[in-house]
Design an enzyme around this catalytic site. Structure first.
Site, PDB file in Angstrom:
ATOM      1  N   ASN A   1      48.491  42.843  40.564  1.00 15.03           N
ATOM      2  CA  ASN A   1      47.449  43.078  41.572  1.00 15.03           C
ATOM      3  C   ASN A   1      47.580  41.990  42.650  1.00 15.03           C
ATOM      4  OD1 ASN A   1      45.191  43.385  43.116  1.00 15.03           O
ATOM      5  ND2 ASN A   1      43.707  43.149  41.451  1.00 15.03           N
ATOM      6  N   PRO A   2      48.051  42.343  43.849  1.00 15.95           N
ATOM      7  CA  PRO A   2      48.267  41.325  44.880  1.00 15.95           C
ATOM      8  C   PRO A   2      46.954  40.899  45.547  1.00 15.95           C
ATOM      9  CG  PRO A   2      48.809  43.491  45.746  1.00 15.95           C
ATOM     10  CD  PRO A   2      48.380  43.708  44.313  1.00 15.95           C
TER      11      PRO A   2
ATOM     12  N   ASN B   1      42.839  51.213  41.217  1.00 19.14           N
ATOM     13  CA  ASN B   1      43.085  52.314  40.266  1.00 19.14           C
ATOM     14  C   ASN B   1      44.515  52.864  40.294  1.00 19.14           C
ATOM     15  OD1 ASN B   1      40.527  52.202  39.168  1.00 19.14           O
ATOM     16  ND2 ASN B   1      39.674  53.470  40.797  1.00 19.14           N
TER      17      ASN B   1
ATOM     18  N   ASP C   1      40.032  40.195  35.268  1.00 20.93           N
ATOM     19  CA  ASP C   1      39.446  41.105  34.283  1.00 20.93           C
ATOM     20  C   ASP C   1      39.404  42.543  34.804  1.00 20.93           C
ATOM     21  OD1 ASP C   1      39.092  38.958  32.663  1.00 20.93           O
ATOM     22  OD2 ASP C   1      36.984  38.665  33.159  1.00 20.93           O
TER      23      ASP C   1
ATOM     24  N   GLY D   1      43.244  36.150  38.368  1.00 23.27           N
ATOM     25  CA  GLY D   1      42.033  36.735  38.945  1.00 23.27           C
ATOM     26  C   GLY D   1      41.007  35.663  39.245  1.00 23.27           C
TER      27      GLY D   1
ATOM     28  N   ARG E   1      33.045  33.047  45.322  1.00 24.52           N
ATOM     29  CA  ARG E   1      31.969  33.984  45.646  1.00 24.52           C
ATOM     30  C   ARG E   1      30.948  34.083  44.519  1.00 24.52           C
ATOM     31  NH1 ARG E   1      36.307  36.912  43.868  1.00 24.52           N
ATOM     32  NH2 ARG E   1      35.981  38.749  42.543  1.00 24.52           N
TER      33      ARG E   1
ATOM     34  N   ASP F   1      32.720  44.384  32.794  1.00 26.01           N
ATOM     35  CA  ASP F   1      33.969  43.611  32.919  1.00 26.01           C
ATOM     36  C   ASP F   1      34.306  43.343  34.382  1.00 26.01           C
ATOM     37  OD1 ASP F   1      34.074  43.865  30.202  1.00 26.01           O
ATOM     38  OD2 ASP F   1      35.771  45.237  30.157  1.00 26.01           O
ATOM     39  N   GLY F   2      33.280  43.140  35.199  1.00 23.00           N
ATOM     40  CA  GLY F   2      33.532  42.800  36.598  1.00 23.00           C
ATOM     41  C   GLY F   2      33.554  44.002  37.525  1.00 23.00           C
ATOM     42  N   GLU F   3      33.312  45.215  36.993  1.00 20.73           N
ATOM     43  CA  GLU F   3      33.235  46.414  37.847  1.00 20.73           C
ATOM     44  C   GLU F   3      31.800  46.935  37.797  1.00 20.73           C
ATOM     45  OE1 GLU F   3      36.227  47.428  39.471  1.00 20.73           O
ATOM     46  OE2 GLU F   3      36.851  45.534  38.573  1.00 20.73           O
TER      47      GLU F   3
HETATM   48  C1  LIG Z   1      23.151  26.933  37.105  1.00 16.76           C
HETATM   49  C2  LIG Z   1      24.295  26.978  36.172  1.00 16.76           C
HETATM   50  C3  LIG Z   1      24.708  28.368  35.945  1.00 16.76           C
HETATM   51  C4  LIG Z   1      25.842  28.456  34.992  1.00 16.76           C
HETATM   52  C5  LIG Z   1      25.963  29.842  34.499  1.00 16.76           C
HETATM   53  C6  LIG Z   1      27.197  29.965  33.720  1.00 16.76           C
HETATM   54  C7  LIG Z   1      27.252  31.268  32.985  1.00 16.76           C
HETATM   55  C8  LIG Z   1      28.589  31.817  33.136  1.00 16.76           C
HETATM   56  C9  LIG Z   1      28.851  32.941  32.175  1.00 16.76           C
HETATM   57  C10 LIG Z   1      30.018  33.689  32.693  1.00 16.76           C
HETATM   58  C11 LIG Z   1      30.317  34.884  31.863  1.00 16.76           C
HETATM   59  C12 LIG Z   1      31.434  35.603  32.505  1.00 16.76           C
HETATM   60  C13 LIG Z   1      31.749  36.863  31.809  1.00 16.76           C
HETATM   61  C14 LIG Z   1      32.937  37.488  32.485  1.00 16.76           C
HETATM   62  C15 LIG Z   1      32.831  38.401  33.402  1.00 16.76           C
HETATM   63  C16 LIG Z   1      34.046  38.906  34.115  1.00 16.76           C
HETATM   64  O1  LIG Z   1      34.545  40.042  33.470  1.00 16.76           O
HETATM   65  C17 LIG Z   1      33.669  39.255  35.545  1.00 16.76           C
HETATM   66  C18 LIG Z   1      34.898  39.744  36.329  1.00 16.76           C
HETATM   67  O2  LIG Z   1      35.935  38.848  36.262  1.00 16.76           O
HETATM   68  P1  LIG Z   1      37.159  38.886  37.325  1.00 16.76           P
HETATM   69  O3  LIG Z   1      37.630  40.307  37.421  1.00 16.76           O
HETATM   70  O4  LIG Z   1      38.232  37.981  36.796  1.00 16.76           O
HETATM   71  O5  LIG Z   1      36.585  38.430  38.603  1.00 16.76           O
HETATM   72  N1  LIG Z   1      33.139  38.066  36.188  1.00 16.76           N
HETATM   73  C19 LIG Z   1      31.870  37.968  36.547  1.00 16.76           C
HETATM   74  O6  LIG Z   1      31.105  38.895  36.411  1.00 16.76           O
HETATM   75  C20 LIG Z   1      31.425  36.659  37.163  1.00 16.76           C
HETATM   76  C21 LIG Z   1      30.138  36.170  36.574  1.00 16.76           C
HETATM   77  C22 LIG Z   1      29.797  34.846  37.201  1.00 16.76           C
HETATM   78  C23 LIG Z   1      28.393  34.455  36.889  1.00 16.76           C
HETATM   79  C24 LIG Z   1      27.976  33.206  37.585  1.00 16.76           C
HETATM   80  N1  LIG Z   2      46.477  46.685  45.525  1.00 13.59           N
HETATM   81  C1  LIG Z   2      45.146  46.638  45.386  1.00 13.59           C
HETATM   82  N2  LIG Z   2      44.334  46.640  46.472  1.00 13.59           N
HETATM   83  C2  LIG Z   2      42.991  46.567  46.348  1.00 13.59           C
HETATM   84  N3  LIG Z   2      42.353  46.501  45.141  1.00 13.59           N
HETATM   85  C3  LIG Z   2      43.110  46.490  44.039  1.00 13.59           C
HETATM   86  C4  LIG Z   2      44.531  46.575  44.093  1.00 13.59           C
HETATM   87  N4  LIG Z   2      45.012  46.547  42.826  1.00 13.59           N
HETATM   88  C5  LIG Z   2      43.925  46.465  41.998  1.00 13.59           C
HETATM   89  N5  LIG Z   2      42.788  46.430  42.726  1.00 13.59           N
HETATM   90  C6  LIG Z   2      41.396  46.261  42.263  1.00 13.59           C
HETATM   91  O1  LIG Z   2      41.028  44.902  42.537  1.00 13.59           O
HETATM   92  C7  LIG Z   2      39.849  44.591  41.810  1.00 13.59           C
HETATM   93  C8  LIG Z   2      39.816  43.137  41.418  1.00 13.59           C
HETATM   94  O2  LIG Z   2      40.906  42.866  40.644  1.00 13.59           O
HETATM   95  P1  LIG Z   2      41.027  41.617  39.665  1.00 13.59           P
HETATM   96  O3  LIG Z   2      42.474  41.526  39.307  1.00 13.59           O
HETATM   97  O4  LIG Z   2      40.083  41.728  38.565  1.00 13.59           O
HETATM   98  O5  LIG Z   2      40.637  40.374  40.579  1.00 13.59           O
HETATM   99  P2  LIG Z   2      39.311  39.481  40.592  1.00 13.59           P
HETATM  100  O6  LIG Z   2      39.337  38.696  39.322  1.00 13.59           O
HETATM  101  O7  LIG Z   2      39.466  38.618  41.795  1.00 13.59           O
HETATM  102  O8  LIG Z   2      38.135  40.399  40.651  1.00 13.59           O
HETATM  103  C9  LIG Z   2      39.847  45.540  40.640  1.00 13.59           C
HETATM  104  O9  LIG Z   2      38.724  46.363  40.785  1.00 13.59           O
HETATM  105  C10 LIG Z   2      41.125  46.371  40.785  1.00 13.59           C
HETATM  106  O10 LIG Z   2      40.890  47.712  40.443  1.00 13.59           O
END
Ligand SMILES: CCCCCCCCCCCCC/C=C/[C@@H](O)[C@H](COP(=O)(O)O)NC(=O)CCCCC
Ligand SMILES: Nc1ncnc2c1ncn2[C@@H]1O[C@H](COP(=O)(O)OP(=O)(O)O)[C@@H](O)[C@H]1O
Ligand SMILES: [Ca+2]
Length: 508
Positions: free
Chosen positions: A101-102, A137, A161, A203, A274, A468-470
């Site tokens: 995933n770029p 997707n 994720d 990610g 973010r 899972d982040g969606e």
């Molecule tokens: C004031 C201090 C607050 C500290 C709060 C710390 C709690 C952090 C718990 C994080 C749990 C994260 C569970 C993972 C979720 C990921 O699946 C999801 C997507 O990940 P990615 O695709 O790699 O971006 N991440 C999140 O939903 C981010 C949650 C951040 C919450 C602050």
């Molecule tokens: N080439 C692409 N362009 C835009 N979005 C994409 C591409 N490939 C995958 N994605 C989407 O990007 C989103 C974020 O991907 P992820 O690898 O989890 O990064 P992050 O951890 O920054 O959220 C996912 O919803 C995935 O479906």
């Protein structure tokens, strides 16, 4: 070789040298060890051999060693025996399908793969088919229909994720179609996927990698793939009115984590930071949501969400509770002859409703949302954070980052479950709906305006689910755990004592 393996039969034992130092070197099935000793004569060099070395904080590195020995014939025996042992290990992948995933994280997926991972795969003689995704997707749809899966020993995703989730969706869907199963039925017993999945973290949170390996390090993950590790993992299926919505393997969160995700998607240009901005904003906004949670507690399993013990490599709790505890959900329902079975119901106002199917440990929270959750026990930990003051919610959140127990607060409860449902208050019944129509209508209108004006006190009636982040499109959901539906190229987080006495365990 995994640390759980029994010591293997000794195949070769010789006195060899590394530079001027003599060692007793032994080879048993897939395990090469060497111990220093005092010695002498003329030595013939082997060619350099690569092996995995464990470093600080669960990181692995590839190192090389060149042995020498006094006799050319012995040298040949060693080279031949090592090659034979490596060839005999069937768990190591030879052909991998790789999706990059770029766009995820800091947009470094391509560079991370080319610079850190591809050279290791080449050195381990793994052939690869690499696809750089062109849109969201892309990987999921390619796996569902186009990919020739028979040609591969595993699928690897380079991303976060969300990218992992795409691979999981593609593989599970394809496997169910091949087994003629209906993914839209929440009661279907799904078929486990045979291909293992590798994650090269690139990610923003990378919680699934962190919680299964102990670190977010591309080289360590590549080495776990090369040595052919295998870690089964539970997957939750999520349905709405008998229609399949999504699968979840880590966090499924309504309220706080749903709102953080929705807000953070608008700030994707900021990169991983973010989540910190949106986290702070949503903490200050302090929205709560009303609804009903019903759940089926996990029965006959060992372990509770308040245990001090953690799910680690070779976890005995996962071994005890597997392989199919999710079938308990069906058993409960039928045993009770049409009654409500063992279902429990809680109505209330919640700041957060979280289901953690694994600890969800990540760099932001090294112990995770549910520190004692298990990767492969067929259960998920349902965490309910009721409406409380901002100060109390902050205490709860801060405990995710220190040693204090985040569940030891009177507004937090946690249940280990095999199935649960959520119904937001305003979906509950027609009469509820009529009664609340006016108030709800106002809230909906003001909710849009007031999201950015927390001080005015108008709260939206609905949050979203962070899956899972969606973001999920529905709020009323039916969630069921499927025990060990997928496998990763990982072995779970290793305890330090597991490898203290295994200094040089794996030849590559
Ligand atoms: C004031 C201090 C607050 C500290 C709060 C710390 C709690 C952090 C718990 C994080 C749990 C994260 C569970 C993972 C979720 C990921 O699946 C999801 C997507 O990940 P990615 O695709 O790699 O971006 N991440 C999140 O939903 C981010 C949650 C951040 C919450 C602050
Ligand atoms: N080439 C692409 N362009 C835009 N979005 C994409 C591409 N490939 C995958 N994605 C989407 O990007 C989103 C974020 O991907 P992820 O690898 O989890 O990064 P992050 O951890 O920054 O959220 C996912 O919803 C995935 O479906
Ligand atoms: Ca679990």
């Amino acid at each position: 070789m995994t640390p759980m393996d029994k010591p293997n039969r000794l195949l070769l034992l010789s006195e060899l040298r590394v530079r001027d130092t003599a060692y007793n070197v032994s080879l048993s099935r897939s395990l090469l060890t060497w111990k220093r000793r005092a010695s002498s004569p003329v030595y013939h060099p082997f060619r350099p051999m690569s092996y995995v070395e464990r470093c600080q904080q669960h990181r692995w590195r590839c190192a090389a060693v060149t042995f020498t020995c006094p006799d050319g014939g012995l040298c040949q025996s060693w080279v031949g025996a090592i090659a034979e042992q490596l060839a005999a290990i069937t768990s190591r992948p030879r052909r991998l399908l790789i999706y990059i995933n770029p766009y995820g994280g800091k947009r470094q997926g391509g560079r991370v793969y080319e610079q850190k991972v591809a050279p290791l795969f080449a050195q381990a003689a793994i052939s690869t088919h690499v696809i750089v995704t062109e849109h969201a997707n892309h990987a999921r749809d390619h796996l569902r229909t186009d990919a020739e899966l028979k040609k591969y020993d595993g699928v690897v995703c380079v991303g976060g994720d969300g990218m992992f989730s795409e691979i999981v969706h593609g593989l599970i869907w394809r496997t169910q179609m091949d087994s003629s199963l209906d993914p839209n039925s929440p009661d279907e017993t799904l078929t486990s996927c045979s291909l293992r999945i590798g994650i090269i973290p690139a990610g923003s949170t990378d919680c699934i990698c962190f919680a299964t390996v102990g670190t977010n390090d591309p080289v360590t993950s590549a080495l776990h793939i090369i040595v052919g590790d295998s870690q089964p993992m539970d997957v939750c299926s999520i349905h709405h009115n008998n229609t399949f919505l999504r699968y979840s393997v880590s966090l499924l969160g309504y309220g706080f984590y749903g709102d953080v995700l929705t807000d953070s998607e608008r700030k994707r240009w900021m990169g991983p930071v973010r989540y910190d901005f949106s986290g702070l904003k949503m903490f200050l906004t302090h929205h709560y949501y009303e609804g009903t949670v019903s759940y089926l507690p996990a029965r006959g399993v060992v372990g509770t969400p308040r245990d001090a013990a953690r799910c680690r490599s070779g976890c005995v709790v996962c071994q005890h509770n597997g392989p199919k505890p999710s079938e308990r959900a069906e058993k409960y329902e039928t045993d009770d002859c049409g009654n409500d079975g063992d279902w429990r119901t809680i109505r209330g106002k919640f700041l957060a409703i979280n289901a953690a199917s694994m600890s969800c440990a990540c760099p932001r929270s090294p112990k995770g949302l549910s520190p004692a959750a298990h990767l492969a026990d067929g259960t998920t930990d349902l965490i309910l954070v009721r409406k409380c003051s901002r100060f109390d919610f902050l205490r709860h959140l801060l405990r995710h980052t220190n040693k204090e127990d985040q569940f030891d607060l009177n507004f937090v409860e946690v249940h280990r479950v095999v199935r649960f449902r959520f119904m937001p208050r305003h979906c509950q019944s027609d009469s509820d709906l009529e009664l609340d129509l006016l108030e709800n209508g106002k809230r909906q209108i003001f909710g849009q305006i007031c999201r950015d004006h927390p001080a005015c006190g108008c709260a939206p009636a609905y949050s979203s689910w962070n899956c899972d982040g969606e973001i999920l499109t529905h709020t009323a959901i039916d969630v069921r755990v499927h025990c060990r539906l997928i496998k990763l190229f990982a072995r779970g987080i290793e305890e330090p004592q597991v490898f203290e006495d295994l200094t040089n365990p794996c030849a590559i």
